[in-house]
Write an enzyme that holds these catalytic residues in place. Structure first.
Site, PDB file in Angstrom:
ATOM      1  N   SER A 281     -17.132  16.704   7.975  1.00 25.34           N
ATOM      2  CA  SER A 281     -16.663  15.394   8.395  1.00 25.34           C
ATOM      3  C   SER A 281     -15.579  15.439   9.474  1.00 25.34           C
ATOM      4  CB  SER A 281     -16.129  14.640   7.185  1.00 25.34           C
ATOM      5  OG  SER A 281     -14.974  15.277   6.674  1.00 25.34           O
TER       6      SER A 281
ATOM      7  N   SER B 254     -15.937  20.481   5.261  1.00 26.46           N
ATOM      8  CA  SER B 254     -15.605  19.573   6.360  1.00 26.46           C
ATOM      9  C   SER B 254     -14.629  20.117   7.399  1.00 26.46           C
ATOM     10  CB  SER B 254     -15.053  18.259   5.816  1.00 26.46           C
ATOM     11  OG  SER B 254     -16.100  17.481   5.312  1.00 26.46           O
TER      12      SER B 254
ATOM     13  N   LYS C 120      -6.579  14.187  11.872  1.00 32.60           N
ATOM     14  CA  LYS C 120      -7.799  13.536  11.385  1.00 32.60           C
ATOM     15  C   LYS C 120      -7.416  12.150  10.878  1.00 32.60           C
ATOM     16  CE  LYS C 120     -11.684  14.344   8.163  1.00 32.60           C
ATOM     17  NZ  LYS C 120     -12.271  15.278   7.175  1.00 32.60           N
TER      18      LYS C 120
END
Lengths: 484, 94, 487
Positions: free
Chosen positions: C151, C175, C76
């Protein structure tokens, strides 16, 4: 006496003498090249996190123990939010509701010898900010973050001081305590201790506090005294003219001797404190506390008492020496092999004067304690008169090393051979029979004054090398014999 | 949320709000505040606030200083530097 | 090759079915082909990946391969990567190339994993749809017009689209679990304190936690084992032993004796009916495996979202103050003065959702509102934790839906932030309490994947993974993939 009473409280920032910063392993050494001691944490790079320095915690606790304060067994770091270029994270990590040091007290001694207790509200741990340099960088300011993250304790007093003198005595006492226990290097010129002074005035006899101003960032006792005097005068003038004091932050410029308001800093201040989620509560154990308490170095008050007792020093000498750890360490090294009273006189007198005018600390003294002790030994054993001793002292100050070599090279040895001195005295008396007759004709109680004339001639005859005490004694004996 | 409150928040947060966005933003923030106002219904008398999910104490690091920071690496990604300093528009405060 | 799980890939590399270089090359080709539209990755580090793959092959040949040697993953874009741009999905950090690695990145690298690039995400992890990314939303591989969740939407989309078999992600209010659910993969949010946050760009420090996303619980265990463990650089990373999660998976032959709590609050109004059916079916599977279902109460769960939207923005308002245009990141052109530098750099560098949360956070902490908002939210957080303490006195794990609805269309909720906040209703409480949670595929609703969420005791990821693994040994939802990407 003025109709106004001054009320003063202090906030004192003390840089802790740790090797590394409070939340990062960057060095805290003073004077390094700009930003060479700012690592990713100090620069608030994304994703970096603080880890607390054990020494900073222990130094803060030591201060608490030194002033007999309550210790916060669980203390909490909070974030104080504001934007400023010397504050890389956009918040200062500090303590608010749960500081590491709670209420305590510090005793100060006033000029008249009386004592007064100043209450400490609390002391908390926090990080220092960096520095904005305002020299012109093409119309910009330059930011150096070497200082950012240096550990501080902020000591907050109650408004217990009533004059600039008391405030300075308090500040000096704190300096003495933090340097004595070794948690701060005490170097004021480098910003190791900085004072914010809260000042208000009120009609004498009133028990409500007037509106206060805060004069920030004073870094010498002299400037502090000046700034307080100036601000007190300003407030009294203002009130007597029917005006009122505005609560504000002020800055005092020690060079121009002028203070000014920093109103802009007051605008919309809302620091939005909240517990720092990157740090957990700092929990102290009883064991840690006991260990720190037993390892606490001697405090100034205790040391002053001990010096007075152990070395039979006067209260004044003991206070002068014992108030400063470096001075007392120096003194004790000298007194280990020389007369203590003589050591105190020379350290408080000649040495202190020379250091002051050269702007040196005693740790930077060009004369080592062992050298001064050697010099004092030569005074005690009558090799040197005090005048000769001063000459040797100056030679040492200039960098010569060996006391006896200095004495020999300059022929400074005092004549203490009683046979030689007796002959010298006898010869002077024989050569000055009129003076002798005058002396013998003077009533006994007024004779003392007349001795000076003989002493002068004898010292002259010895080219200054006769031991004056011995000469004095031999002279009296011989005059008495003539009277016989 | 009125305009004065919005401007105060913008100042505290160092954000600009375009004049034509004020109303919309105020409405959005009001919506969020309405959501969080549900908290007020909770009976929290005597409940200790929970600042952190970990019930442990702060670990301590030993006081050892590391070698100098790699200033050139950090300043290579800085917007404006000169002589090792980070540059900002003149700080007027002091 | 791209249809293999991490565990299968490791076995294949070990057997020499193919080399890491071959695998890496194949996956990079897929990325080149699919990513321009899918938008799962912000940055692709092809050259570094190929070099690292070759090195891994050599290490394997010489017999000193690490536990994940040659295994391609993506990070990420919230994890700092030395010399590789780390944007956090923000214009603010579009030019930010950190000179250091996050601990998670460093550990996975040391274990031999190969990073193919950086995954798309909501800006500073603030969002549930990936739409707040400066780089545009990633697509859901199951239906390109739908959001992948957020997210960690890029990580989820990349794994679901078989661009890579595993990814790192972070979870502040759901997330990891929510995009895992929406993309039909498995995502684990470990206990707060299990994995170091060093080098992970902070959103809300008391809630943020890194974790793995992959196609099975078994694969998550494999990644977690390498990611977890004490780090002296993070004060909030617990000094606790890390179990061998992989070995522990097979220690339980069935689920006899396991008690699964089912909170009545998680099946109330607002839950999509088809989602409810899929989750109830999964619970029935558990019963058939010997687990006992226990009805429990989490009375304060409705307060989790309000508490979160005070606490997370409050922490964020301070965490994001460092982005000031001075030392790194975006700086506005020709600032007139210091205030202008701050205000324009931040106004131009941050997107709308980030600005909203900063302002909400500032509000909740400001003088006069602190007690009513921040302090109150912390008290509610305590109540929520107490609810869990009471529940875990009765049961071993808690089960329910991960999200109330399957993935929605891109743009559908972007004009109404609060409606999007409500999609995290089942995931947020776990973060407030610091507990571990996992989302597993358990069926479909409106032809889109549905996630089953399991929550465990603090630091008991082992039980959580075992319970998840048993379900996956007895179901095949996690083996299904979007047809277009499975060929």
């Amino acid at each position: 006496m003025s109709n106004w009473e001054t009320v003063i409280g202090l906030e004192v920032h003390v840089q802790l003498a740790t090797h590394s910063k409070i939340f990062s392993a960057s060095s805290t050494a003073f004077g390094a090249e700009a930003n060479s001691q700012a690592n990713a944490i100090d620069l608030a790079m994304p994703g970096t996190l603080p880890v607390l320095n054990r020494a900073a915690v222990e130094y803060a606790v030591m201060f608490g123990l030194a002033i007999d304060a309550e210790i916060g067994m669980t203390s909490v770091f909070e974030r104080k939010n504001y934007f400023y270029p010397d504050l890389p994270k956009g918040y200062q990590t500090t303590q608010l509701d749960k500081p590491i040091v709670g209420p305590g007290r510090v005793e100060i001694e006033l000029a008249d010898g009386s004592k007064k207790s100043i209450r400490i509200h609390h002391a908390h741990l926090e990080e220092d900010a960096g520095k904005s340099l305002h020299e012109d960088f093409h119309g910009m300011s330059g930011i150096d973050l070497n200082r950012a993250g240096t550990p501080l304790i902020e000591i907050v007093s109650e408004p217990d001081m009533r004059s600039a003198e008391e405030a300075v005595a308090f500040a000096r006492k704190l300096h003495s305590i933090v340097t004595s226990i070794g948690i701060c290097d005490g170097k004021m010129a480098q910003g190791s201790m900085r004072f914010d002074v809260n000042i208000s005035v009120r009609p004498r006899g009133s028990d409500t506090l007037g509106t206060r101003t805060e004069t920030k960032n004073l870094n010498s006792f002299k400037f502090m005294h000046e700034a307080i005097a100036l601000e007190v005068e300003r407030q009294i003038d203002l009130l007597e003219e029917g005006g009122r004091v505005v609560q504000e932050t002020r800055l005092y410029n020690g060079d121009s001797k002028v203070a000014r308001s920093m109103r802009s800093k007051e605008e919309a201040n809302d620091y939005r404190y909240f517990p720092c989620p990157d740090l957990l509560p700092v929990v102290l154990s009883e064991e840690t506390l006991a260990r720190l308490r037993s390892a606490l170095p001697e405090l100034p008050d205790a040391r002053i008492a001990r010096l007075a007792e152990q070395f039979s020093l006067s209260g004044y000498d003991a206070a002068q020496i014992g108030g400063d750890r470096a001075t007392s360490d120096y003194f004790e090294r000298v007194a280990a092999s020389a007369d203590a009273k003589l050591a105190a006189n020379w350290i408080n007198g000649e040495l202190s004067a020379q250091l002051n005018s050269a702007e040196l600390t005693i740790e930077q003294s060009p004369i080592a304690a062992e050298q001064l002790a050697a010099l004092l030994q030569r005074i005690s054993d009558n090799t040197l008169s005090s005048k000769m001793a001063r000459e040797v002292f100056n030679a040492l100050w200039q960098g010569e090393r060996d006391v006896d070599a200095i004495i020999d090279q300059r022929g400074l040895r005092q004549v203490s051979d009683s046979g030689a001195l007796s002959a010298m005295v006898a010869a002077v008396l024989a050569d000055n029979s009129a003076m002798v007759a005058d002396y013998l004709g003077t009533p006994a109680e007024k004779r003392k004054k007349k001795l000076g004339g003989f002493m002068g001639k004898i010292m002259q005859a010895s080219k200054g090398q006769a031991n004056p005490q011995q000469v004095n004694q031999i002279l009296l004996e011989q005059l008495q014999a003539l009277e016989g | 949320m009125d305009l004065a409150q919005l401007q105060k928040l913008a100042t505290l947060s160092r954000l600009n709000i375009a004049p034509d966005q004020c109303d919309a933003l105020a409405a959005e923030l009001d919506n969020v505040l309405q959501l969080v106002d549900q908290l007020q219904a909770a009976d929290t008398a005597g409940i200790e606030p929970m600042a952190h999910p970990l019930a442990i104490s702060q670990p301590l690091r030993s006081d050892r200083a590391e070698a100098e920071a790699d200033r050139s690496a950090f300043q290579a990604i800085a917007p404006a530097v000169d002589a090792g300093l980070y540059l900002v528009p003149k700080v007027i405060e002091e | 090759m791209h249809n293999l799980t991490l565990t299968e890939t490791l076995a294949a590399l070990q057997r020499g079915d193919f080399s890491s270089r071959e695998l890496t090359q194949a996956l990079l080709q897929r990325i080149e082909h699919y990513n321009p539209q899918l938008n799962a990755l912000i940055t692709v580090t092809a050259a570094q990946a190929l070099a690292a793959a070759e090195q891994a092959d050599q290490q394997r040949a010489s017999g000193n391969a690490g536990p994940l040697a040659g295994l391609p993953i993506v990070h990420k874009d919230i994890f700092c990567t030395d010399a590789v741009r780390t944007s956090a999905g923000s214009k603010m950090l579009d030019n930010f190339i950190p000179p250091y690695d996050a601990t998670v990145v460093e550990r996975l690298h040391k274990a031999g994993a190969i990073s193919l690039g950086k995954a798309n995400m909501d800006e500073f992890a603030m969002g549930s749809s990936n739409e707040s990314s400066f780089y545009g939303a990633a697509q859901n591989p199951w239906a390109r017009h739908c959001v992948p969740g957020g997210s960690s939407g890029g990580s989820a989309a990349a794994v679901a689209a078989r661009l890579v078999a595993g990814a790192t992600a972070t979870d502040t209010g759901g997330s990891i679990r929510q995009p895992a659910a929406l993309c039909g993969i498995t995502g684990l949010k470990p206990s707060y304190g299990r994995i170091s946050r060093w080098g992970m760009i902070a959103y809300a420090s008391s809630l943020d936690q890194a974790g793995p996303m992959a196609r099975s619980a078994e694969d998550c265990a494999l990644l977690l084992r390498e990611m977890a463990g004490h780090d002296p650089k993070d004060s909030t990373c617990a000094e606790r032993e890390v179990p061998d999660y992989c070995a522990e998976l097979s220690q339980r032959s069935d689920l006899t004796g396991i008690k699964i709590g089912v909170p009545s609050q998680y099946f109330g109004s607002g839950l999509n009916e088809q989602v409810a059916v899929a989750v109830r079916d999964a619970l029935a599977v558990y019963e058939s495996l010997g687990a006992k279902l226990v009805e429990i109460e989490l009375p304060n769960s409705a307060l989790a979202i309000p508490a979160y939207y005070v606490i997370a923005p409050a922490e964020a308002s301070a965490n994001l103050a460092r982005f000031d245009g001075v030392r790194y990141g975006y700086r506005c052109d020709n600032p007139q003065d210091l205030e202008d530098l701050y205000r324009r750099s931040r106004s131009e560098g941050f997107g709308d959702e980030v600005k909203r949360r900063i302002m909400i956070g500032s509000y909740a902490l400001s003088a006069g509102y602190y007690d009513a908002y921040y302090r109150k939210a912390q008290q509610v957080r305590q109540l929520i934790k107490q609810d869990y303490d009471a529940a875990f006195a009765q049961v071993d794990v808690i089960a329910g839906p991960t999200t109330p609805n399957p993935a929605w269309a891109i743009g559908e909720k972007s004009s109404d932030p609060v409606s999007m906040y409500l999609e995290d209703i089942y995931t947020i409480a776990t973060n407030l309490a610091g507990l571990p949670g996992i989302s597993l595929p358990c069926g479909f609703a409106q032809n889109m994947p549905v996630g089953l969420q399991l929550t465990g005791r603090h630091f008991d990821e082992s039980t959580l993974l075992q319970v998840a693994h048993h379900y996956q040994r007895n179901s095949d939802w996690h083996q299904r993939g979007p047809e277009e990407f499975c060929q």
